[in-house]
Scaffold this active site. Structure first.
Site, PDB file in Angstrom:
ATOM      1  N   CYS A 159      -5.911   1.711   6.180  1.00 38.96           N
ATOM      2  CA  CYS A 159      -6.483   0.664   6.386  1.00 38.96           C
ATOM      3  C   CYS A 159      -5.727  -0.029   7.735  1.00 38.96           C
ATOM      4  O   CYS A 159      -4.922   0.788   7.997  1.00 38.96           O
ATOM      5  CB  CYS A 159      -6.306  -0.412   5.358  1.00 38.96           C
ATOM      6  SG  CYS A 159      -4.564  -1.228   5.391  1.00 38.96           S
ATOM      7  N   CYS A 170      -2.077  -0.457   7.535  1.00 39.88           N
ATOM      8  CA  CYS A 170      -1.158   0.928   7.404  1.00 39.88           C
ATOM      9  C   CYS A 170      -1.277   1.714   8.979  1.00 39.88           C
ATOM     10  O   CYS A 170      -0.284   2.528   9.138  1.00 39.88           O
ATOM     11  CB  CYS A 170      -1.603   1.639   6.143  1.00 39.88           C
ATOM     12  SG  CYS A 170      -1.234   0.758   4.558  1.00 39.88           S
ATOM     13  N   HIS A 225       0.847  -1.117  -0.134  1.00 42.70           N
ATOM     14  CA  HIS A 225       0.095   0.028  -0.225  1.00 42.70           C
ATOM     15  C   HIS A 225       0.834   1.147  -0.051  1.00 42.70           C
ATOM     16  O   HIS A 225       2.048   1.069   0.458  1.00 42.70           O
ATOM     17  CB  HIS A 225      -0.852   0.112   1.145  1.00 42.70           C
ATOM     18  CG  HIS A 225      -1.842  -0.942   1.446  1.00 42.70           C
ATOM     19  ND1 HIS A 225      -2.922  -0.910   2.226  1.00 42.70           N
ATOM     20  CD2 HIS A 225      -2.175  -2.016   0.321  1.00 42.70           C
ATOM     21  CE1 HIS A 225      -3.859  -1.936   2.026  1.00 42.70           C
ATOM     22  NE2 HIS A 225      -3.614  -2.794   0.761  1.00 42.70           N
ATOM     23  N   GLU A 233       1.175   3.932   1.803  1.00 43.29           N
ATOM     24  CA  GLU A 233       1.634   4.288   3.067  1.00 43.29           C
ATOM     25  C   GLU A 233       2.696   3.314   3.500  1.00 43.29           C
ATOM     26  O   GLU A 233       3.732   3.944   4.087  1.00 43.29           O
ATOM     27  CB  GLU A 233       0.626   4.294   4.170  1.00 43.29           C
ATOM     28  CG  GLU A 233      -0.564   4.920   4.032  1.00 43.29           C
ATOM     29  CD  GLU A 233      -1.948   4.215   3.247  1.00 43.29           C
ATOM     30  OE1 GLU A 233      -1.591   3.540   2.237  1.00 43.29           O
ATOM     31  OE2 GLU A 233      -3.042   4.104   3.841  1.00 43.29           O
TER      32      GLU A 233
END
Lengths: 159, 159
Positions: A88, A91, A58, A60
């Site tokens: 999420c 993260c 992801h 992040e």
């Protein structure tokens, strides 16, 4: 508003540009930027799960890992994260692990978010580090990128 | 018990060996193993946050990333994870992202765990993938490694 607020929009603009690059590569368009305490951009990257064949890639996570590498430090104390979509659980957990100071996100994720929705990780008593959180920065631009991407995918124009 | 249960203990033994290697390198001793549907070990690694200068380098993240790379796939569908300590929110999130089938962990983490404690991520309505979870496999051995490590660190014998 203040010069500071203008700077924050600039960082989110950089995150938006990374989200656009991710979309062009067939990724769900989310971008992130990690900023050092002195304002230096340590990393600006987008989602790369499909490109990198990595469930953890992801936006992040990508910038947290890159910033740790840049600083040669497993802690990003005093650093700020800008991300186009509410993080999420994975993260949000990484943000706490890295001791990030502030999180600025663009659009809320009612279904998958874990900051102001879902498990609201930083509000849990078990959370050992609580960054300051500011949602809604460049919200409509961040949302439009995602809406356009999913519309095109539904229409079969991208896969 | 069954041959299957014996196999599961063997995989946890491998995770324990990785935890021991991590301790020897000054890391909090947690080890993890990622096993393919056919029983092949795809990755066996330990905590590497200090060594790698990476906040995200928990044992579980390490093996998830390595297994994704080995399979050239962002999904680890049908794969099982063995880890000596109950996963934290970041790692529980990554387990759901990777669509891991089963999680076997050694010792519960009342403070930092996010599977059977804390946010109990897989039990949340917002969680999009729920692996089967089996806690307590080789529990006392997994716990002893951690207890010894923190005792030595408190005594100043490691830093």
């Amino acid at each position: 508003m203040s010069e500071k607020f203008s700077q924050q929009k600039d960082y989110m603009q950089l995150a938006l540009a990374e989200a656009e690059k991710a979309a062009a590569a067939g990724e769900v368009p989310v971008g992130a930027v990690l900023v050092a305490p002195d304002g230096t951009v340590l990393a600006a990257l987008g989602n790369a799960m499909r490109r990198a064949h990595d469930a953890t890639a992801h936006a992040e996570m990508q910038v947290i890992r890159a910033a740790c590498a840049a600083l040669n430090n497993e802690r990003l104390t005093g650093c700020d994260l800008y991300v186009t979509l509410e993080p999420c659980p994975m993260c949000a957990g990484a943000i706490a692990e890295a001791r990030i100071r502030r999180v600025y996100y663009g659009v809320a994720d009612m279904k998958g978010g874990a900051v102001d929705h879902g498990v609201a990780l930083f509000a849990q008593p078990s959370c050992h580090h609580r960054p300051e959180v500011y949602g809604g920065l460049r919200e409509s631009d961040c949302a439009a990128l995602l809406t356009d991407f999913f519309r095109l995918r539904r229409n079969g124009e991208i896969n």
